[in-house]
Scaffold this motif. Structure first.
Motif, PDB file in Angstrom:
ATOM      1  N   ILE A 161     -34.588   0.808  10.536  1.00  0.00           N
ATOM      2  CA  ILE A 161     -36.025   1.228  10.192  1.00  0.00           C
ATOM      3  C   ILE A 161     -36.518   0.484   8.851  1.00  0.00           C
ATOM      4  CG2 ILE A 161     -37.048   3.341   9.237  1.00  0.00           C
ATOM      5  CD1 ILE A 161     -36.032   4.737  11.124  1.00  0.00           C
ATOM      6  N   ALA A 189     -41.231   7.142  15.278  1.00  0.00           N
ATOM      7  CA  ALA A 189     -41.291   6.718  16.744  1.00  0.00           C
ATOM      8  C   ALA A 189     -39.912   5.786  16.715  1.00  0.00           C
ATOM      9  CB  ALA A 189     -42.459   6.106  16.699  1.00  0.00           C
ATOM     10  N   ALA A 190     -39.896   4.889  15.676  1.00  0.00           N
ATOM     11  CA  ALA A 190     -38.732   3.805  15.744  1.00  0.00           C
ATOM     12  C   ALA A 190     -37.484   4.610  15.753  1.00  0.00           C
ATOM     13  CB  ALA A 190     -38.849   3.224  14.335  1.00  0.00           C
ATOM     14  N   GLY A 245     -48.200   6.704  16.109  1.00  0.00           N
ATOM     15  CA  GLY A 245     -47.289   6.161  15.419  1.00  0.00           C
ATOM     16  C   GLY A 245     -46.763   4.784  15.946  1.00  0.00           C
ATOM     17  N   ARG A 287     -53.771   9.994   4.384  1.00  0.00           N
ATOM     18  CA  ARG A 287     -52.880  11.294   4.324  1.00  0.00           C
ATOM     19  C   ARG A 287     -51.498  10.926   3.561  1.00  0.00           C
ATOM     20  NH1 ARG A 287     -49.781  13.011   8.995  1.00  0.00           N
ATOM     21  NH2 ARG A 287     -49.850  11.356  10.406  1.00  0.00           N
ATOM     22  N   PRO A 333     -41.309  -4.879   6.387  1.00  0.00           N
ATOM     23  CA  PRO A 333     -42.345  -5.656   6.911  1.00  0.00           C
ATOM     24  C   PRO A 333     -43.531  -5.037   6.528  1.00  0.00           C
ATOM     25  CG  PRO A 333     -40.656  -5.531   8.507  1.00  0.00           C
ATOM     26  CD  PRO A 333     -40.633  -4.636   7.496  1.00  0.00           C
ATOM     27  N   LEU A 334     -43.727  -3.502   6.577  1.00  0.00           N
ATOM     28  CA  LEU A 334     -45.061  -2.997   6.234  1.00  0.00           C
ATOM     29  C   LEU A 334     -45.373  -3.442   4.795  1.00  0.00           C
ATOM     30  CD1 LEU A 334     -45.031   0.101   8.333  1.00  0.00           C
ATOM     31  CD2 LEU A 334     -46.493  -1.647   8.529  1.00  0.00           C
ATOM     32  N   ARG A 372     -54.633  -7.303   3.275  1.00  0.00           N
ATOM     33  CA  ARG A 372     -54.030  -7.300   4.490  1.00  0.00           C
ATOM     34  C   ARG A 372     -52.981  -6.335   4.258  1.00  0.00           C
ATOM     35  NH1 ARG A 372     -52.022  -7.859   8.582  1.00  0.00           N
ATOM     36  NH2 ARG A 372     -49.848  -8.391   9.149  1.00  0.00           N
ATOM     37  N   PHE A 386     -46.436  10.272  20.008  1.00  0.00           N
ATOM     38  CA  PHE A 386     -46.958  11.066  18.943  1.00  0.00           C
ATOM     39  C   PHE A 386     -48.198  11.350  19.288  1.00  0.00           C
ATOM     40  CE2 PHE A 386     -42.960   9.493  17.605  1.00  0.00           C
ATOM     41  CZ  PHE A 386     -42.284  10.531  17.007  1.00  0.00           C
ATOM     42  N   ASP A 420     -45.332   8.978  11.447  1.00  0.00           N
ATOM     43  CA  ASP A 420     -45.125   8.882  12.930  1.00  0.00           C
ATOM     44  C   ASP A 420     -44.454   7.736  13.274  1.00  0.00           C
ATOM     45  OD1 ASP A 420     -45.766  11.451  13.313  1.00  0.00           O
ATOM     46  OD2 ASP A 420     -47.749  11.057  14.218  1.00  0.00           O
ATOM     47  N   SER A 421     -44.713   6.554  12.733  1.00  0.00           N
ATOM     48  CA  SER A 421     -44.206   5.368  13.066  1.00  0.00           C
ATOM     49  C   SER A 421     -42.723   5.246  12.831  1.00  0.00           C
ATOM     50  CB  SER A 421     -44.774   4.078  12.290  1.00  0.00           C
ATOM     51  OG  SER A 421     -46.092   3.763  12.598  1.00  0.00           O
ATOM     52  N   ARG A 440     -35.382  -2.353   7.844  1.00  0.00           N
ATOM     53  CA  ARG A 440     -35.350  -3.883   8.043  1.00  0.00           C
ATOM     54  C   ARG A 440     -36.640  -4.182   9.061  1.00  0.00           C
ATOM     55  NH1 ARG A 440     -30.915  -4.538  11.099  1.00  0.00           N
ATOM     56  NH2 ARG A 440     -32.174  -4.457  12.795  1.00  0.00           N
ATOM     57  N   ASP A 441     -36.930  -3.379   9.894  1.00  0.00           N
ATOM     58  CA  ASP A 441     -38.034  -3.396  10.849  1.00  0.00           C
ATOM     59  C   ASP A 441     -39.278  -2.878  10.516  1.00  0.00           C
ATOM     60  OD1 ASP A 441     -36.057  -4.717  12.202  1.00  0.00           O
ATOM     61  OD2 ASP A 441     -35.718  -3.251  13.684  1.00  0.00           O
ATOM     62  N   MET A 442     -39.343  -1.761   9.915  1.00  0.00           N
ATOM     63  CA  MET A 442     -40.367  -1.101   9.384  1.00  0.00           C
ATOM     64  C   MET A 442     -40.809  -1.034   7.988  1.00  0.00           C
ATOM     65  SD  MET A 442     -41.478   0.111  12.403  1.00  0.00           S
ATOM     66  CE  MET A 442     -40.542  -0.596  13.705  1.00  0.00           C
ATOM     67  N   GLN A 502     -55.041  -3.044   5.704  1.00  0.00           N
ATOM     68  CA  GLN A 502     -55.050  -3.216   7.042  1.00  0.00           C
ATOM     69  C   GLN A 502     -53.883  -2.743   7.819  1.00  0.00           C
ATOM     70  OE1 GLN A 502     -55.303  -7.343   8.341  1.00  0.00           O
ATOM     71  NE2 GLN A 502     -57.146  -6.648   9.465  1.00  0.00           N
ATOM     72  N   LEU A 503     -52.680  -2.616   7.048  1.00  0.00           N
ATOM     73  CA  LEU A 503     -51.442  -1.909   7.600  1.00  0.00           C
ATOM     74  C   LEU A 503     -51.167  -0.789   7.575  1.00  0.00           C
ATOM     75  CD1 LEU A 503     -48.474  -4.728   6.539  1.00  0.00           C
ATOM     76  CD2 LEU A 503     -49.645  -4.642   8.947  1.00  0.00           C
ATOM     77  N   ASP A 520     -47.037   5.427   7.567  1.00  0.00           N
ATOM     78  CA  ASP A 520     -47.212   6.218   8.726  1.00  0.00           C
ATOM     79  C   ASP A 520     -45.766   7.044   9.170  1.00  0.00           C
ATOM     80  OD1 ASP A 520     -48.177   7.820  10.817  1.00  0.00           O
ATOM     81  OD2 ASP A 520     -48.300   5.913  12.190  1.00  0.00           O
TER      82      ASP A 520
END
Lengths: 258, 563
Positions: free
Chosen positions: B199, B188-189, A84, B291, B206-207, B281, A80, B184-185, B201-203, B284-285, B182
């Motif tokens: 998504i 991407a996943a 990302g 945006r 945790p974020l 913290r 991306f 895009d994150s 569980r993992d993204m 930071q994430l 994000d």
């Protein structure tokens, strides 16, 4: 043909963003989709990646119709524009993430992750966090993460646009080397004429959602299909390296800008 | 300066110099007043509690603490028990609701946001009021519908009600975080093969983790500080906060309640520092993702497996309870029950507006004063803290944020102790109430202003000074206009908080000059539920109306400027 787009259509509301787009690409080749902003190049990429559904047309990859597959089931990965990356994971965890869904043993996955980090020259940063590394390094992580799952096709959405000029030139060379080494088929979207000419095996010039010209970069350079393509490329001269590859190009001064 | 200085026009240059000195002096004076008032109205009251809790007849003593420790250990334990469970339940509800709303679009999202908005502008004991009417001994649902006879006045009632009533603020906070995820994150996943469940569980989770911890922490601290709920529906069950209320209102024992407050103050201060770490913290994430998206989070909850089902169920349950709650509140002010039949009545309405009209008017007036003064204060304070190298900046920033975590009772008792004697005798006046509200709300308003100020480029300020503007004119011509959007949010926040928060106000109010929340608390406490419901709905309607008006005026103003 390995990748075939035929008669793709996509509109947002009344605005036709991609109109009757047909392209094809051989395995192991790198296609650059080149155009000014708003020409529909990112939309095309999103159609191939599965993030958008086309209104019409078909996408074939390696003989399989992937037009209606969701992104998670397409053998296609994307780098991306803003990378990302996953900010809560380390560099290695980022790179390994895709292997989680490919039933691979943890130790094997780790080994493969380290191998791909070596490929992009980031072996020393495996344990680093995303916000601790530089923009160019983030770019490499994103590339390694997309390549590690050995996709049939890798898409890159203006991946170098956040880097400074010198780094961009360096990354270009690295990307080309990695692509050749892995024999990876790639589709690369950019608005930078020089980037397209230097990187691509095939080049597609888009304008207003339509394909203006498609072919080998030097063919397009020598025989621009029409006035628009010639003006858009704005080529004055090419500078070659000793091994016969293109080093840079010199733009014709644009009469409208002056 | 504006006039060019020619040789010989010494008068002009003298005037310029005077203006410059005057402006700089005013600038200094303004800063001194800001910092001075923060010391006086934030630091001094807190210090007073500390000093008073050690006060004895013959010098400093820890006697009050010993008494509290030996006599009220059960209350301390109850507070911790309720706090822990409330924090857990409330966080579960908040996370589910936030995920549900963030992944929804269209009218469902709008309706849910409307419910959250209404509960944001509701007085705090509305849930307890509805709880008694719906599930109480003669509750509409438990008794009349299901024919149950049970005693709802116990600790689980308190836990349940606190969990419900802290959800809206938490959920809005989490929705804000989720909108900064994000995209895009997540794409991407997905692109790498992650199904929606993975998504989540993992993204997403945790974020969101620092945010979830903040929610846990805030709910715990708020539960410790909340005395209204246990007083209203605790029955014989009492926490340390409700005991403070009793000690102060019932026995006027200042030493003991000051000592008890220290048991609330210490965890609150500890929580405050933990909170700041967690927020760093979290930032930071979400770094580099200022945006926010329009379309909401693209995640299909129903494809997320068990977690998705849980999420949807819990949120639907929450919204069902909210609808029941507000339905009950809005209706019961107009219903009269005679011989088992409900009929429409305006009796309560007439009582309210004949007897309590002055109270309502006073509440609105106070709230308007706080909204205007507090907003201005916050803007100027945010400017000095963010843009000027004021010595001791970190300390003042910390001081100003402290009341955010401080239990309302703490802040109230601090004010009583600090301002009940000459030369600053304020107890019983309107000023003490207004000042208390203003400084209690300052942490949030300064945060809003700081965020908005970050959008005004510093180069604009330099340009103004470069062109000859003094520091004060920079403030007037560049900073304040740039903070216009913040003005709106601060005003709305200040106004609704002043109309609805009870905490400290219940201790500070002069019996001759009651405010609406006080009256409402009184009505609930004495069992006058219909009148209480009507007052609660009136407060909600007034706040929504005033905020709507402010939005309308600003919107009008903005559109005129554009055209």
């Amino acid at each position: 043909m390995y990748l075939e787009l035929s008669h793709l259509q996509k509109s947002f509301g009344d605005r036709a963003v991609v109109q009757d787009l047909s392209l094809s690409l051989e395995q192991g080749e790198l296609l650059c989709i080149l155009g000014a902003s708003g020409c529909g190049k990112t939309t095309t990429l999103n159609l191939i990646g599965g993030f958008l559904r086309p209104d019409g047309g078909q996408i074939l990859l390696d003989g399989q119709d992937i037009t209606h597959l969701p992104p998670e089931r397409r053998p296609v990965t994307t780098v991306f524009q803003s990378y990302g990356l996953f900010p809560h994971m380390t560099v290695l965890q980022n790179v390994m993430y895709g292997l989680k869904f490919r039933s691979m043993k943890k130790s094997e996955a780790r080994e493969k992750g380290l191998r791909y980090l070596e490929l992009v020259g980031l072996s020393d940063y495996a344990g680093a966090r995303i916000y601790e590394i530089s923009g160019g390094q983030q770019q490499r992580v994103a590339l390694a993460r997309a390549l590690i799952v050995e996709p049939k096709l890798c898409l890159l959405d203006e991946p170098f646009s956040n880097l400074d000029a010198a780094l961009r030139v360096k990354m270009r060379r690295e990307l080309k080397a990695i692509q050749r080494e892995l024999g990876m088929t790639m589709v690369f979207v950019t608005h930078d004429q020089e980037e397209a000419l230097i990187l691509s095996d095939r080049m597609a010039i888009l304008e207003g959602g339509r394909l203006r010209q498609y072919g080998r970069p030097l063919d397009i350079y020598r025989h621009p299909a029409d006035d628009f393509v010639s003006r858009f490329l704005g080529l004055e001269e090419l500078v070659w390296r000793e091994d016969g590859s293109l080093l840079k190009f010199i733009r014709r001064p644009d009469p409208q800008e002056a | 300066m504006n006039n060019p200085v020619h040789t010989g026009s010494t008068r002009a240059s003298l005037r310029d110099a005077l203006v410059r000195v005057g402006n700089n002096g005013a600038d200094r004076l303004l800063l001194l007043m800001l910092l001075g008032s923060i010391c006086l109205f934030v630091f001094w009251p807190i210090l007073c509690i500390l000093l008073r809790s050690f006060a004895g007849e013959g010098g400093p003593t820890a006697q009050a603490y010993q008494e509290v420790w030996s006599g009220y250990r059960a209350n301390l334990f109850n507070s911790l028990f309720v706090g822990a469970f409330t924090a857990l339940f409330c966080t579960l509800f908040s996370v589910c609701t936030a995920l549900f709303i963030s992944t929804r679009r269209g009218w469902v999202r709008l309706a849910c946001m409307a419910v959250l908005l209404i509960s944001m502008v509701s007085p705090p004991f509305v849930s307890s009021l509805a709880y008694i009417q719906l599930y109480g001994r003669r509750g509409w649902i438990t008794y009349r519908l299901l024919g149950l006879t049970w005693d709802p006045y116990n600790c689980w009632g308190v836990i349940w009600m606190q969990s419900i009533s802290f959800v809206p603020l938490n959920a809005l906070f989490l929705i804000g975080l989720l909108s900064k995820l994000d995209t895009d994150s997540l794409q991407a996943a997905r692109d790498l093969g992650a199904q929606p469940g993975a998504i989540l569980r993992d993204m997403v989770l945790p974020l969101l983790r620092p945010g979830v911890l903040v929610t846990l922490l805030l709910s715990f601290v708020r539960s410790l500080a909340d005395f209204e709920t246990p007083v209203i529906i605790g029955g014989r069950f009492s926490t340390i906060a409700s005991e403070i209320y009793l000690q102060l209102v019932g026995y006027s024992d200042l030493e003991k309640s000051a000592a008890m407050n220290m048991f609330l103050l210490l965890p609150a201060v500890a929580a405050f520092f933990l909170y700041r770490r967690l927020m760093r913290r979290s930032d930071q994430l979400f770094l580099g993702n200022s945006r926010s998206r329009q379309g909401g989070l693209s995640l299909e909850l129903r494809r997320c497996g068990a977690a998705g089902v849980l999420c949807t169920t819990v949120s639907l349950l929450f919204f069902l309870m909210m609808v029941l709650q507000y339905g009950c509140i809005f209706l019961s002010g107009f219903l009269k029950r005679t011989k088992g039949v409900y009929s429409f009545t305006l009796d309560y309405w007439n009582t309210l507006w004949s007897r309590d009209a002055a109270t309502m008017g006073r509440s609105v007036l106070y709230a308007l004063i706080v909204a205007l003064a507090g907003t201005l204060f916050a803007m100027v304070f945010a400017y000095y803290m963010d843009r000027r190298r004021v010595p001791g900046r970190g300390l003042f920033d910390c001081l100003v944020t402290l009341p955010y975590m401080l239990p309302g009772s703490c802040f109230g008792i601090g004010y009583i102790l600090a301002f009940n004697h000459e030369p600053l005798k304020l107890t019983g006046t309107a000023a003490i109430v207004i000042l208390n509200m203003l400084f209690k709300q300052l942490p949030t308003t300064t945060k809003i202003c700081s965020a908005s100020l970050a959008q005004v480029p510093e180069s604009l300020e330099r340009a103004a000074r470069d062109l000859g503007g003094s520091r004060l004119s920079v403030l007037r011509d560049v900073i304040l206009p740039g903070l216009r959007p913040a003005f709106l949010s601060c005003f709305a926040y200040n106004f609704s908080s002043s109309m609805t928060t009870a905490g400290a106000i219940l201790f500070l109010i002069n019996p001759g000059k009651k405010l609406a929340v006080f009256q409402l608390f009184d009505a609930v406490y004495t069992g006058n539920y219909a009148l209480a419901s009507l007052m609660a709905s009136s407060i909600i309607v007034i706040v929504l109306a005033v905020e709507g008006l402010v939005y309308f005026i600003t919107w009008k103003g903005a559109s005129r400027r554009v055209s």
